[in-house]
Design an enzyme around this catalytic site. Sequence first.
Site, PDB file in Angstrom:
ATOM      1  N   HIS A  70       0.828  -1.217   0.000  1.00  0.00           N
ATOM      2  CA  HIS A  70       0.000   0.000   0.000  1.00  0.00           C
ATOM      3  C   HIS A  70       0.860   1.265   0.000  1.00  0.00           C
ATOM      4  O   HIS A  70       0.447   2.294   0.543  1.00  0.00           O
ATOM      5  CB  HIS A  70      -0.986  -0.010   1.177  1.00  0.00           C
ATOM      6  N   GLY A 159      -8.506 -13.742 -10.130  1.00  0.00           N
ATOM      7  CA  GLY A 159      -9.001 -13.491  -8.767  1.00  0.00           C
ATOM      8  C   GLY A 159      -8.122 -14.085  -7.686  1.00  0.00           C
ATOM      9  O   GLY A 159      -8.575 -14.376  -6.580  1.00  0.00           O
ATOM     10  N   GLY A 161      -5.251 -12.630  -6.599  1.00  0.00           N
ATOM     11  CA  GLY A 161      -4.346 -11.624  -6.045  1.00  0.00           C
ATOM     12  C   GLY A 161      -3.089 -11.467  -6.884  1.00  0.00           C
ATOM     13  O   GLY A 161      -2.101 -10.896  -6.424  1.00  0.00           O
ATOM     14  N   LEU A 162      -3.119 -11.972  -8.123  1.00  0.00           N
ATOM     15  CA  LEU A 162      -1.937 -11.861  -8.988  1.00  0.00           C
ATOM     16  C   LEU A 162      -2.162 -10.834 -10.092  1.00  0.00           C
ATOM     17  O   LEU A 162      -1.429 -10.767 -11.068  1.00  0.00           O
ATOM     18  CB  LEU A 162      -1.610 -13.232  -9.599  1.00  0.00           C
ATOM     19  N   SER A 163      -3.214 -10.071  -9.930  1.00  0.00           N
ATOM     20  CA  SER A 163      -3.524  -8.954 -10.805  1.00  0.00           C
ATOM     21  C   SER A 163      -3.813  -9.345 -12.248  1.00  0.00           C
ATOM     22  O   SER A 163      -3.261  -8.775 -13.197  1.00  0.00           O
ATOM     23  CB  SER A 163      -2.414  -7.908 -10.742  1.00  0.00           C
ATOM     24  N   ASP A 209       0.459  -2.635  -9.934  1.00  0.00           N
ATOM     25  CA  ASP A 209       0.068  -3.793 -10.753  1.00  0.00           C
ATOM     26  C   ASP A 209       0.389  -3.540 -12.224  1.00  0.00           C
ATOM     27  O   ASP A 209       1.042  -4.346 -12.892  1.00  0.00           O
ATOM     28  CB  ASP A 209      -1.433  -4.070 -10.603  1.00  0.00           C
ATOM     29  N   TYR A 258     -10.279  -1.829   0.669  1.00  0.00           N
ATOM     30  CA  TYR A 258      -9.130  -1.193   0.011  1.00  0.00           C
ATOM     31  C   TYR A 258      -9.350   0.324  -0.054  1.00  0.00           C
ATOM     32  O   TYR A 258      -8.464   1.113   0.289  1.00  0.00           O
ATOM     33  CB  TYR A 258      -8.945  -1.770  -1.406  1.00  0.00           C
TER      34      TYR A 258
HETATM   35  C1  GLA Z   1      -3.455  -3.800  -5.006  1.00  0.00           C
HETATM   36  C2  GLA Z   1      -3.497  -2.506  -5.799  1.00  0.00           C
HETATM   37  C3  GLA Z   1      -2.093  -1.896  -5.900  1.00  0.00           C
HETATM   38  C4  GLA Z   1      -1.445  -1.751  -4.529  1.00  0.00           C
HETATM   39  C5  GLA Z   1      -1.572  -3.054  -3.742  1.00  0.00           C
HETATM   40  C6  GLA Z   1      -1.141  -2.905  -2.313  1.00  0.00           C
HETATM   41  O1  GLA Z   1      -2.719  -4.768  -5.676  1.00  0.00           O
HETATM   42  O2  GLA Z   1      -4.014  -2.732  -7.080  1.00  0.00           O
HETATM   43  O3  GLA Z   1      -2.159  -0.656  -6.556  1.00  0.00           O
HETATM   44  O4  GLA Z   1      -1.997  -0.681  -3.828  1.00  0.00           O
HETATM   45  O5  GLA Z   1      -2.903  -3.558  -3.723  1.00  0.00           O
HETATM   46  O6  GLA Z   1       0.190  -2.557  -2.220  1.00  0.00           O
END
Ligand code: GLA
Length: 421
Positions: A70, A159, A161-163, A209, A258
């Site tokens: 973050h 989904g 957490g790997l964007s 990301d 978030y």
């Molecule tokens: C998610 C958000 C990012 C970043 C992280 C936490 O992945 O998309 O921009 O803020 O959380 O570091």
Amino acid sequence: MRKTRKGKILVTSSVAQAFALEGKKRFTLRCMWVPFSTLMSIEQYFAAQFNTAPAFVARAPGRLEFIGNHLDYNGGLVLGAAIDRYVTVAVAPRADRRIVLASESQPVRVENSLDALAPAKGATSWGNYPLGMLKVMRDAGLEVSHGFNLAVSNDLPIGAGLSSSAAIELATGLALGALYHYSLDRRQLAFLGRAAENNFVGMPCGILDQGSSAFGKAGSLVLIDCATNDFSTRPMPGGTHFWVFNTLKKHTLIDSFYAARNRECMESLAILRQTAPSLANLATATEEQVKVAREDLGETRFKRALHVVREMARVRDTLAALDAQDTARVGRNLTASHGSSRELFENSCEELDFLVARVVGMPGVFGARLSGGGFGGAAMALTDGSFSADAAGQLLKDYRAKFGNVPTIFSSRTGDGAALL
Ligand code: GLA
């Protein structure tokens, strides 16, 4: 279960759970990846959907957040990594003004008109990522005179957490750029992806990301200075590997949690600026400044701000440790980062805490932490080559005994960033 571009079958969570429920004998990590000899390419999938060949194909990788939790929207330093799992997008022009989107991993097609781009809810909301990219590219000057068909395939879990969202945005951006003769460099691509996410999808994320997916390089970490928007790479520590543990837990309020953290950080900055008007962002405040302002901040904002300034110090120390090739020190920072998420930023959860606590004590593990936004999603461990599938399998058993289900686990390498194929 489905075919991947690498000729393997990814056993999805439900299948992995089914194996787990069948009993201990079949409960091995080897169930997670099974070699497979034939595969449906994105070209074949596109042809099956639209009866034509695609004109352009682009792909973009998923990412791991290495450290810098973050910090991106707080103007800090973050280290990410592109991984060798991708979202691939194929496009071809249409004669009319319609847009048709199909995805191997989604049961529902998305049909839209160039003249009515708006975010959707429910089963077609996956289309918000490509549509959002189209929208922000048009806002930036892309001229679009006809519609397109677009197909998506992925060997990147969705989904987890790997964007996968950043990956689909960036792959779409490159494919549409090629289709409509609009060239984008990596930086433009990353910031347009973020704009799609912020303004169309409605998620107030930072640049971690999209920046990691755009600037990733095999064998490297991506360093982003979110105050100056400077992107660079650093070599991965020699002989290390990533293991990713996806809890499969996705809190229904994850997006609002978030957004709440984002808001708490902005409020903290505003309060600190009352005594330090020139403070550029929260990540560059000192721990002393935060401690002095404790009463004004109140306990919750105090904890959030303390996490941010200490995490910034950990990123700096990690960079020094990488330079010194001190992987043990890098690992200690990763684990300390998780502790701070658990105690101060409060964006961890029981499942992530369990995985991190367990894996950190195992041979061959340098450190571990939640990776990404938190509140569920994935944890990652940095290991040497001795950490094996058998060790991970033992961890799965313990996890199942406690939580009744199993996370998906896989080892991962760093990969190259988004590219037109
Ligand atoms: C998610 C958000 C990012 C970043 C992280 C936490 O992945 O998309 O921009 O803020 O959380 O570091």
